[in-house]
Design an enzyme around this catalytic site. Structure first.
Site, PDB file in Angstrom:
ATOM      1  N   GLU A 434       0.842  -1.186   0.000  1.00 30.75           N
ATOM      2  CA  GLU A 434       0.000   0.000   0.000  1.00 30.75           C
ATOM      3  C   GLU A 434       0.889   1.251   0.000  1.00 30.75           C
ATOM      4  OE1 GLU A 434      -1.897   0.047   3.783  1.00 30.75           O
ATOM      5  OE2 GLU A 434      -2.634   2.083   3.578  1.00 30.75           O
ATOM      6  N   ASP A 507      -0.652  -1.365   6.101  1.00 28.65           N
ATOM      7  CA  ASP A 507      -0.487  -0.828   7.453  1.00 28.65           C
ATOM      8  C   ASP A 507      -1.348  -1.614   8.442  1.00 28.65           C
ATOM      9  OD1 ASP A 507       1.107   1.087   6.397  1.00 28.65           O
ATOM     10  OD2 ASP A 507      -0.394   2.689   6.425  1.00 28.65           O
ATOM     11  N   ASP A 509      -3.453  -0.809  10.497  1.00 29.03           N
ATOM     12  CA  ASP A 509      -4.521   0.034  11.044  1.00 29.03           C
ATOM     13  C   ASP A 509      -5.818  -0.235  10.270  1.00 29.03           C
ATOM     14  OD1 ASP A 509      -4.115   1.193   8.601  1.00 29.03           O
ATOM     15  OD2 ASP A 509      -3.487   3.153   9.360  1.00 29.03           O
ATOM     16  N   ASP A 511      -7.438   1.451   7.971  1.00 33.95           N
ATOM     17  CA  ASP A 511      -7.339   1.634   6.523  1.00 33.95           C
ATOM     18  C   ASP A 511      -6.625   0.465   5.862  1.00 33.95           C
ATOM     19  OD1 ASP A 511      -8.705   3.922   6.249  1.00 33.95           O
ATOM     20  OD2 ASP A 511      -6.958   5.261   6.073  1.00 33.95           O
TER      21      ASP A 511
END
Ligand code: TSJ
Length: 646
Positions: A434, A507, A509, A511
């Protein structure tokens, strides 16, 4: 001679009984031959084997309720309100029939009346296998005011069948409690949700049967009851709950033909994916087979006939294809057959050709009638298929245009791809990363011979909400298709796969999780074989870095952080860094923690084909557009993670 056999002789058992013990000893020696695996999956199969016997009793018309209880000591109890396993002396074996059921391999259904009509050698045979693989097993039979009881240990009889206590005269049924043998199974703790999914499915497939699952192991007792008067009709409603149905009714066909009992239920939704699940004798057939072929033939033929007859298709129009008619289709096909033949590499494909004719004729006949009675629904479906037909033509053009430009050819690899030099796909892996900055670090950190990096910008297209033409037009998706080399859908060819490990690196998280899910949705819908054959992985970047006196630790969870801190001491000398994204790590850190095959953690994405309908639901729930079911889902359980294996 083994101890077990000596005991048998002392108990005055005959030669037959010694054979029996040797039979069950074989099961204990090679459990994999009888239940496939001694992993968690095999453990749960023990429960299904027992429950299937009660389901057979329900199919025979004598049982309406099954209760499954997970007990504190990790034993399981399965109880039904059927006729009770026969307790009379078995004429050939000279012992009570129930003892034959638990001690003779494949004894199920060999006695009694027409009770096991549809079991077809699939059901009602597993009781002795479960017995052999249990530390102990107790059976209780409720009969004419008495409870008959017998106990076994590791498959051996330890008490004769005898009346244990009285019960209400009107009560009938069977109760079996067993504790899986922890010297045989690698995993002996039952997972409530795994059983719940499967038992829900069994209830959908067995109209009107009530199945209750209870968990007595925890402080807070859990309980779920599954009871569907509508059977597979309600299964379709359940699968469509997070989608928007195009019409209210679920279309349902039922009938008997050529010794095959057929049930079919379906409904279209406004998505572009097909979710069809087929079953034989309540067992899912992930590779379909004759029953599925019969269903597809019937759908294609009946709708085209109807559309022609009612001028929804003009003379000059081309016929609607099966793919057009199945766009956005959710369907269940369930057949019950006496002697199912399984074919294919994994024996998950129904081979009986009579099932094709039976499903075709039952579906064609009743669907023709239904369409005549419900012209507005017929029109909605035909119009949806006409749109699909046009989109497919557009997609073909888009694909051909991209092909002409060579964008899907693997010798025109995308510029963003930092490819590896080794040409043997078995040695190669590709990281889908990403963002450009993390992509940069990854390119710097990688082993150039075997690790390729493909950075993706922003979120990829949500394929749950887009048609094929849009998908071919999407740059990020095109890039991936080209890099993987396999093509998609009908063009998919796994032998062209350029990397045996496809690693999604995002990541840690919310997102990142969303991007992973979008990626997995794309792979699940367009290249499912990549997941099925275990080529897809999720990288696990660390959440924390702990530094103390120039020493460094990485923690991949809060638990792990606490463990590390407990070990090294919680004082002012610790420097704790929380990673918010891959971009915060330099190339060396990214290599050490997430990419180095020697040190990293990879989660392999897997799904249990037995409960594939639940996987399908997971994706539509996570990526669909109805907000409510999604919230319910995320709060209930991150089921998705359950489909992951290390
Ligand atoms: F697998 C098993 F044996 F352990 C087991 C069987 C476990 C459980 C929970 C239930 C059963 C079971 C078996 N429930 N109901 C029956 N029914 C018969 O075995 C049965 C009863 C009567 C007749 C008959 O013809 O009169 C025939 C059968 C097969």
């Amino acid at each position: 001679m083994s101890n077990e056999n000596l005991t048998a002789v002392e108990n005055n058992y005959g030669a037959d009984q010694i054979q029996i013990l040797e039979g069950l000893e074989a099961v204990r020696k090679r459990p994999g031959m009888y239940i496939g695996t001694t992993s968690s999956r095999g453990l749960h199969h023990l429960v299904y084997e027992i429950v299937d016997n009660s389901v057979d009793e329900a199919l025979a018309g004598y049982c309406t309720e099954i209760e499954v209880t997970l007990n504190k000591d990790n034993s399981v109890t399965v109880e039904d309100n059927g006729r009770g396993i026969p307790i009379g002396i078995h004429p050939k074996a000279g012992i009570p029939a129930v003892e034959v059921v638990f001690t003779v391999l494949h004894a199920g259904g060999k006695f009694g009346g027409g009770g096991y009509k549809v079991s077809g050698g699939l059901h009602g045979v597993g009781a002795s296998v479960v017995n052999a693989l249990s530390n102990w097993l107790e059976v209780e039979i409720f009969n004419e005011g008495n409870v008959y009881m017998q106990r076994y240990e590791r498959g051996n009889v330890v008490s004769k069948l005898a009346v244990a206590r009285p019960c209400k005269k009107s009560k009938t049924g069977t109760r079996v409690t067993f504790l899986p043998d922890d010297t045989i199974f690698e995993e002996t703790v039952f997972d409530y949700d795994t059983l719940k999914t499967r038992l829900r499915e069994t209830a959908f497939l067995t109209k009107a049967l009530k199945i209750t699952l209870r968990d007595e192991r925890t402080k807070e007792k859990k309980e779920n009851t599954f009871h569907y008067e509508g059977g597979i009709k309600e299964f379709v409603t359940y699968l469509n709950k997070s989608k928007t149905a195009l019409y209210e009714k679920v279309i349902y066909c039922e009938g008997q033909n050529n010794g095959v009992y057929v049930e079919v239920a379906f409904q279209h939704n406004d998505s572009y994916n097909e979710s069809t699940f087929s079953f034989v004798n309540n067992i899912i057939t992930p590779e379909g087979g004759m029953h599925l072929t019969g269903f597809r033939n019937a759908i294609t033929k009946t709708f085209n006939d109807y559309a022609r007859k009612n001028k929804l298709l003009k003379e000059k129009d081309e016929n609607l294809t099966g793919d057009d008619l199945r766009e956005g289709l959710t369907a269940i096909i369930s057949v019950k057959i006496e002697d199912p033949q399984f074919e294919g590499q994994t024996k998950q494909k129904l081979g009986n050709s009579e099932a094709r004719g039976a499903v075709d004729s039952v579906t064609s006949e009743q669907l023709t009638y239904f369409l005549e009675q419900n012209p507005s629904i017929a029109k909605i479906i035909v119009e949806k298929a006409l749109l699909a037909q046009r989109a497919r033509a557009a997609a073909r053009h888009a694909k051909e245009a991209t092909r002409r430009k060579g964008a899907l050819d693997s010798f025109k690899l995308p510029g963003k791809l930092a490819d590896c030099s080794d040409k043997n796909p078995e040695n190669c892996e590709i990281f889908i990363v990403e963002g450009d900055s993390a992509g940069g670090s990854a390119k710097e950190a990688r082993t150039r011979t075997t690790q390729a990096i493909l950075p993706l910008r922003g979120k990829i297209l949500n394929v749950e909400k887009a048609r094929v033409d849009k998908i071919y037009a999407n740059a990020e998706i095109k890039t991936m298709i080209t890099a993987f080399g396999t093509g998609i859908q009908d063009d998919f060819d796994i032998s062209k796969l350029r990397y045996h490990k496809i690693i999604i690196m995002t990541d840690a998280d919310v997102d990142g999780a969303h991007i992973s899910t979008l990626m997995l949705t794309f792979l699940y819908r367009f290249m499912p074989e990549l997941i099925k054959q275990g080529h897809v992985y999720l990288a696990q970047p660390p959440l924390y870095k702990v530094e103390r006196n120039k020493k460094v630790w990485y923690a991949y969870s809060d638990d792990e952080l606490n463990k590390i801190l407990a070990e090294i001491g919680r004082d002012g000398n610790n420097k704790i860094q929380r990673y918010k994204g891959l971009g915060e790590m330099d190339a060396e850190q990214l290599w050490e923690t997430t990419m180095d095959p020697e040190r990293r953690i990879l989660l392999r994405v897997a799904f249990d084909e037995e409960t594939e309908s639940e996987v399908d639901l997971t994706f539509t729930t996570l990526m669909g557009d109805k907000v409510e079911p999604r919230r319910e889902f995320i709060e209930a359980n991150a089921k998705f993670v359950k489909n992951l294996d290390i």
